[in-house]
Write an enzyme that holds these catalytic residues in place. Sequence first.
Site, PDB file in Angstrom:
ATOM      1  N   LYS A 108      12.862  -8.729   5.216  1.00 15.19           N
ATOM      2  CA  LYS A 108      12.562 -10.074   4.729  1.00 15.19           C
ATOM      3  C   LYS A 108      13.822 -10.912   4.520  1.00 15.19           C
ATOM      4  CE  LYS A 108       7.980  -9.058   3.049  1.00 15.19           C
ATOM      5  NZ  LYS A 108       7.848  -7.591   3.237  1.00 15.19           N
TER       6      LYS A 108
HETATM    7  C1  LIG Z   1       6.808  -6.985   3.756  1.00 11.10           C
HETATM    8  C2  LIG Z   1       6.993  -5.642   4.323  1.00 11.10           C
HETATM    9  C3  LIG Z   1       6.127  -5.133   5.300  1.00 11.10           C
HETATM   10  C4  LIG Z   1       4.923  -5.894   5.780  1.00 11.10           C
HETATM   11  O1  LIG Z   1       5.262  -7.054   6.509  1.00 11.10           O
HETATM   12  P1  LIG Z   1       4.177  -8.216   6.661  1.00 11.10           P
HETATM   13  O2  LIG Z   1       4.902  -9.346   7.248  1.00 11.10           O
HETATM   14  O3  LIG Z   1       3.660  -8.499   5.293  1.00 11.10           O
HETATM   15  O4  LIG Z   1       3.103  -7.670   7.544  1.00 11.10           O
HETATM   16  C5  LIG Z   1       6.404  -3.903   5.832  1.00 11.10           C
HETATM   17  N1  LIG Z   1       7.454  -3.167   5.406  1.00 11.10           N
HETATM   18  C6  LIG Z   1       8.293  -3.618   4.472  1.00 11.10           C
HETATM   19  C7  LIG Z   1       9.420  -2.769   4.041  1.00 11.10           C
HETATM   20  C8  LIG Z   1       8.110  -4.867   3.904  1.00 11.10           C
HETATM   21  O5  LIG Z   1       8.940  -5.323   2.962  1.00 11.10           O
END
Ligand SMILES: *Cc1c(COP(=O)(O)O)cnc(C)c1O
Length: 459
Positions: A108
């Site tokens: 993210k």
């Molecule tokens: C947010 C997240 C996900 C999921 O991603 P999405 O965009 O919500 O589908 C998977 N793995 C990790 C480590 C995350 O932080």
Amino acid sequence: MLYLSTRGEAPARRFTKILLEGLAADGGLYVPERYPKADLKSWRSLAYRDLAYEILSRFMDDLPDLRRLVHRSYTKAAFGSDDITPLATLEPGLHILGLSNGPTLAFKDLAMQLLGNLFEEALAREGRTLNILGATSGDTGSAAEYAMRGKQGIQVFMLSPHGRMSAFQRAQMFSLQDPNIHNLAVKGVFDDCQDVVKQVNADTAFKEQYRIGAVNSINWARIAAQVVYYFKGYFAATRSDTEQVSFAVPSGNFGNIYAGYVAREMGLPVRRLILASNENDVLDEFFRTGSYRLRKTAAATSSPSMDISKASNFERYAFDLLGRDGQALARRWRGLDSNAAVDLSLIPRKGFASGRSTHADRLATIRAVHAKYGLTIDPHTADGVKVGLEQREAGVPLICLETALPAKFADTIREALGRDPARPAGFEKLEQLPQRFEVIEADAAAVKRVVAGVVARQM
Ligand SMILES: *Cc1c(COP(=O)(O)O)cnc(C)c1O
């Protein structure tokens, strides 16, 4: 480029308008009026930050300083290398795309570091302030807070499910002492946090008076930023622009894999987007059966950032499945908005595959990857690798997205491998730092009181 609301009522707007707004006034999500076309030939040789500029400038065409902001966001200092998202090859045709080398060790950061700079610039240009209200199941919150800490004109109010995050995730967020960061631990699960955010946003008078904005993956800028690494991974894993690859993507809110879908709509030769769910398998069920059936709540699992029963970005994909008919979507979403157990039948597009993974699968995959390749992967990445390998096709390179580093989820790594994961430098004593947070009920009024209190103290 104009952006349309998936609910078909709100007026179309330019990027800088939707950047600060979050949800559209009709409750929909903004999507671009069309998908810009990729130029694979000239993009293949570009460094990450130049590739990012080429892609993002197609979506963000009314931000004159974009190149500078992109270059400031994707640095070796923030992401550990100039590659930004290095590709590791485990064996011929099997790769891991490293998306977790940013400040909070999860993918993210790739979107959020850019978003912090975009917000600061847009606010300065308009001479205004913003109160960011978000919900996190763990990684979004810390990525947002590290991107926004100390930024001029920005306060962050981050809702997280009390007691549901890992000790590392909690420490990462709650140890921030920046006065513009406010952690609200909600008595409930992630879906409750997300519902409260939606309710606060539905109060348009409050939203306007307090200049509420969003950083959750409903913000289009995040999706656009995530499109970039699909291209980067493709170029790193292939030699020619005619080759196809498949991506395995651990999914919760459908933001990451939706960015892959956008990349393919732009012309990236993606054979299959392989969606991996954990025990919360609404999305897996949809891609297997065409039926989108909400559960009452999300179960707590050992891949907690995927513990989501209502994937907000799914609405964007459904908008395309419904022929971009906003009224048709609004009709079908009425039940979902009130959390009714509606059964939405839609026909998924070709080019998706899916599967699910359990705690036992996660442990087995972490062990197998460690034994065979000497690499420790985190539980979310393991969900993706497990399903990716199940769905792998001979002759098609498979790129598994690494969405977090194992250091964030030490309990599960210990259970799988009998030892602690390595900690990157600078994170050694994280849990010992003093923590700052406030526990609140899952109630929009409680959140509004906190926001109003902070804003009053600023004046
Ligand atoms: C947010 C997240 C996900 C999921 O991603 P999405 O965009 O919500 O589908 C998977 N793995 C990790 C480590 C995350 O932080």
